[in-house]
Design a protein around this motif. Structure first.
Motif, PDB file in Angstrom:
ATOM      1  N   THR A 155     -58.393  -9.770   6.135  1.00 31.78           N
ATOM      2  CA  THR A 155     -59.170  -8.686   6.728  1.00 31.78           C
ATOM      3  C   THR A 155     -60.093  -8.050   5.696  1.00 31.78           C
ATOM      4  O   THR A 155     -61.266  -7.812   5.966  1.00 31.78           O
ATOM      5  CB  THR A 155     -58.219  -7.615   7.312  1.00 31.78           C
ATOM      6  N   HIS A 156     -59.560  -7.810   4.498  1.00 36.04           N
ATOM      7  CA  HIS A 156     -60.401  -7.254   3.438  1.00 36.04           C
ATOM      8  C   HIS A 156     -61.576  -8.166   3.129  1.00 36.04           C
ATOM      9  O   HIS A 156     -62.708  -7.723   3.012  1.00 36.04           O
ATOM     10  CB  HIS A 156     -59.589  -7.062   2.146  1.00 36.04           C
ATOM     11  N   GLN A 157     -61.263  -9.452   3.004  1.00 36.87           N
ATOM     12  CA  GLN A 157     -62.308 -10.391   2.602  1.00 36.87           C
ATOM     13  C   GLN A 157     -63.399 -10.514   3.667  1.00 36.87           C
ATOM     14  O   GLN A 157     -64.571 -10.555   3.350  1.00 36.87           O
ATOM     15  CB  GLN A 157     -61.717 -11.766   2.280  1.00 36.87           C
ATOM     16  N   CYS A 158     -63.019 -10.545   4.940  1.00 35.79           N
ATOM     17  CA  CYS A 158     -64.066 -10.751   5.944  1.00 35.79           C
ATOM     18  C   CYS A 158     -64.846  -9.466   6.192  1.00 35.79           C
ATOM     19  O   CYS A 158     -65.935  -9.494   6.759  1.00 35.79           O
ATOM     20  CB  CYS A 158     -63.533 -11.384   7.226  1.00 35.79           C
ATOM     21  N   ALA A 159     -64.338  -8.331   5.718  1.00 39.26           N
ATOM     22  CA  ALA A 159     -65.093  -7.094   5.844  1.00 39.26           C
ATOM     23  C   ALA A 159     -66.170  -7.023   4.768  1.00 39.26           C
ATOM     24  O   ALA A 159     -67.123  -6.271   4.890  1.00 39.26           O
ATOM     25  CB  ALA A 159     -64.165  -5.896   5.727  1.00 39.26           C
ATOM     26  N   ASN A 160     -66.005  -7.793   3.729  1.00 37.28           N
ATOM     27  CA  ASN A 160     -66.952  -7.737   2.616  1.00 37.28           C
ATOM     28  C   ASN A 160     -67.092  -9.137   2.030  1.00 37.28           C
ATOM     29  O   ASN A 160     -66.569  -9.440   0.977  1.00 37.28           O
ATOM     30  CB  ASN A 160     -66.398  -6.756   1.567  1.00 37.28           C
ATOM     31  N   ARG A 161     -67.826  -9.996   2.771  1.00 37.26           N
ATOM     32  CA  ARG A 161     -67.784 -11.418   2.430  1.00 37.26           C
ATOM     33  C   ARG A 161     -68.757 -11.830   1.327  1.00 37.26           C
ATOM     34  O   ARG A 161     -68.774 -12.985   0.926  1.00 37.26           O
ATOM     35  CB  ARG A 161     -67.984 -12.277   3.675  1.00 37.26           C
ATOM     36  N   SER A 162     -69.560 -10.885   0.827  1.00 39.42           N
ATOM     37  CA  SER A 162     -70.556 -11.290  -0.168  1.00 39.42           C
ATOM     38  C   SER A 162     -69.965 -11.446  -1.567  1.00 39.42           C
ATOM     39  O   SER A 162     -70.580 -12.024  -2.445  1.00 39.42           O
ATOM     40  CB  SER A 162     -71.704 -10.289  -0.202  1.00 39.42           C
ATOM     41  N   LYS A 163     -68.754 -10.915  -1.769  1.00 42.45           N
ATOM     42  CA  LYS A 163     -68.105 -11.102  -3.070  1.00 42.45           C
ATOM     43  C   LYS A 163     -66.581 -11.134  -2.876  1.00 42.45           C
ATOM     44  O   LYS A 163     -66.094 -10.716  -1.823  1.00 42.45           O
ATOM     45  CB  LYS A 163     -68.494  -9.983  -4.035  1.00 42.45           C
ATOM     46  N   PRO A 164     -65.824 -11.646  -3.898  1.00 43.92           N
ATOM     47  CA  PRO A 164     -64.366 -11.676  -3.733  1.00 43.92           C
ATOM     48  C   PRO A 164     -63.822 -10.267  -3.491  1.00 43.92           C
ATOM     49  O   PRO A 164     -64.108  -9.364  -4.271  1.00 43.92           O
ATOM     50  CB  PRO A 164     -63.862 -12.232  -5.062  1.00 43.92           C
ATOM     51  N   HIS A 165     -63.089 -10.081  -2.404  1.00 40.99           N
ATOM     52  CA  HIS A 165     -62.671  -8.735  -2.032  1.00 40.99           C
ATOM     53  C   HIS A 165     -61.296  -8.713  -1.368  1.00 40.99           C
ATOM     54  O   HIS A 165     -60.969  -7.804  -0.615  1.00 40.99           O
ATOM     55  CB  HIS A 165     -63.737  -8.144  -1.077  1.00 40.99           C
ATOM     56  N   ALA A 166     -60.479  -9.742  -1.633  1.00 41.55           N
ATOM     57  CA  ALA A 166     -59.173  -9.791  -0.968  1.00 41.55           C
ATOM     58  C   ALA A 166     -58.194  -8.781  -1.555  1.00 41.55           C
ATOM     59  O   ALA A 166     -57.183  -8.450  -0.936  1.00 41.55           O
ATOM     60  CB  ALA A 166     -58.600 -11.201  -1.056  1.00 41.55           C
ATOM     61  N   MET A 167     -58.487  -8.276  -2.736  1.00 38.38           N
ATOM     62  CA  MET A 167     -57.669  -7.284  -3.429  1.00 38.38           C
ATOM     63  C   MET A 167     -56.219  -7.729  -3.600  1.00 38.38           C
ATOM     64  O   MET A 167     -55.286  -6.974  -3.343  1.00 38.38           O
ATOM     65  CB  MET A 167     -57.735  -5.936  -2.700  1.00 38.38           C
ATOM     66  N   SER A 168     -56.054  -8.986  -4.018  1.00 38.52           N
ATOM     67  CA  SER A 168     -54.703  -9.523  -4.194  1.00 38.52           C
ATOM     68  C   SER A 168     -54.146  -9.149  -5.563  1.00 38.52           C
ATOM     69  O   SER A 168     -52.947  -9.260  -5.799  1.00 38.52           O
ATOM     70  CB  SER A 168     -54.744 -11.050  -4.076  1.00 38.52           C
ATOM     71  N   GLY A 169     -55.025  -8.762  -6.476  1.00 37.89           N
ATOM     72  CA  GLY A 169     -54.568  -8.454  -7.826  1.00 37.89           C
ATOM     73  C   GLY A 169     -54.680  -9.647  -8.753  1.00 37.89           C
ATOM     74  O   GLY A 169     -54.342  -9.557  -9.925  1.00 37.89           O
ATOM     75  N   ASP A 170     -55.103 -10.786  -8.219  1.00 37.44           N
ATOM     76  CA  ASP A 170     -55.270 -11.987  -9.039  1.00 37.44           C
ATOM     77  C   ASP A 170     -56.651 -12.578  -8.771  1.00 37.44           C
ATOM     78  O   ASP A 170     -57.025 -12.794  -7.617  1.00 37.44           O
ATOM     79  CB  ASP A 170     -54.181 -13.014  -8.683  1.00 37.44           C
ATOM     80  N   GLU A 171     -57.365 -12.849  -9.859  1.00 34.67           N
ATOM     81  CA  GLU A 171     -58.744 -13.312  -9.729  1.00 34.67           C
ATOM     82  C   GLU A 171     -58.848 -14.625  -8.956  1.00 34.67           C
ATOM     83  O   GLU A 171     -59.721 -14.791  -8.101  1.00 34.67           O
ATOM     84  CB  GLU A 171     -59.319 -13.494 -11.130  1.00 34.67           C
TER      85      GLU A 171
END
Ligand SMILES: [Zn+2]
Length: 239
Positions: free
Chosen positions: A138-154
């Protein structure tokens, strides 16, 4: 309304969007509004017991299964009832009580014969992971222009970024996102495998990937172990 807005928004992103701040605000606003509309539609009435002779409110949207993106058994049943003008008193009370408000048909806790449903137990065990993956998607598809999953791991963030680039999912596509998260968990796409997929995509060999990824014992992985892990990934999750 919710479905139409989603379609129009998708069209906007494909054709008009210039990736400006104004566009981003516009998309975010529409996303919030669709979210609000959906939540209103799902709102339970204050009085849940229905009066004799009053038709069931089939317009009211019902919730998702706690474990996937399907409708709950009760919601699915209500959709079937819709349009047939059956009113509440005509429904067998017993039948209504048996239908789950929490789970879909696949994930109902007990089978018709009274035995525990293994699919339910398995899905319930992975509920935490399911919610984690759902949040990242959900995080990633809300902001798809850059990595945004906020998993804590690059690397994991990078995995979700690359996966989402080839999907057209929007945060409002709740059912699809929930089903995707469920398939991710059920097919055992672990974080380790996600990292491997990103490294593989970046051109690392299996032996090199093994040196960079530690196994459960905090040891580097062998090439064979990497190969086996990668071979077990479902096609839809490859990068
Ligand atoms: Zn389900």
């Amino acid at each position: 309304m919710e479905r139409m807005q989603r379609q129009l928004l998708r069209q906007f992103i494909k054709t008009v969007e210039q990736k400006t701040t104004t566009d981003e605000h516009f998309i975010a606003t529409l996303e919030s509004l669709t979210g609000l509309v959906w939540d209103c539609a799902c709102k339970r009435p204050k009085r849940s017991s229905s009066t004799k002779g009053v038709n069931l409110n089939t317009q009211r949207k019902h919730g998702f299964c706690e474990l996937c993106g399907n409708q709950t058994e009760f919601a699915a049943f209500m959709s079937t009832v819709a349009g047939q003008h059956i009113n509440d008193v005509e429904l067998e009370d017993r039948k209504k009580l048996e239908l789950s408000h929490q789970y879909c048909e696949v994930h109902r806790p007990k089978l018709a014969n009274g035995e525990w449903n293994p699919t339910y137990r398995q899905a319930k065990r992975s509920l935490t992971q399911f919610n984690i993956e759902l949040k990242r998607l959900t995080h990633q598809c809300a902001n798809r222009s850059k990595p945004h999953a906020m998993s804590g791991d690059e690397l994991i963030d990078s995995y979700f970024f690359q996966l989402m680039l080839r999907l057209t999912l929007q945060p409002a596509d709740k059912a699809e996102l929930r089903n995707l998260a469920r398939r991710m968990v059920d097919s055992k796409l672990s974080d380790t495998k996600k990292k491997m997929l990103v490294l593989k995509r970046s051109g690392f060999s299996q032996a090199e990937i093994g040196k960079r990824i530690l196994n459960a014992k905090q040891q580097p992985m062998t090439r064979q172990a990497v190969s086996k892990a990668l071979a077990s990934v479902r096609k839809e999750f490859l990068l």
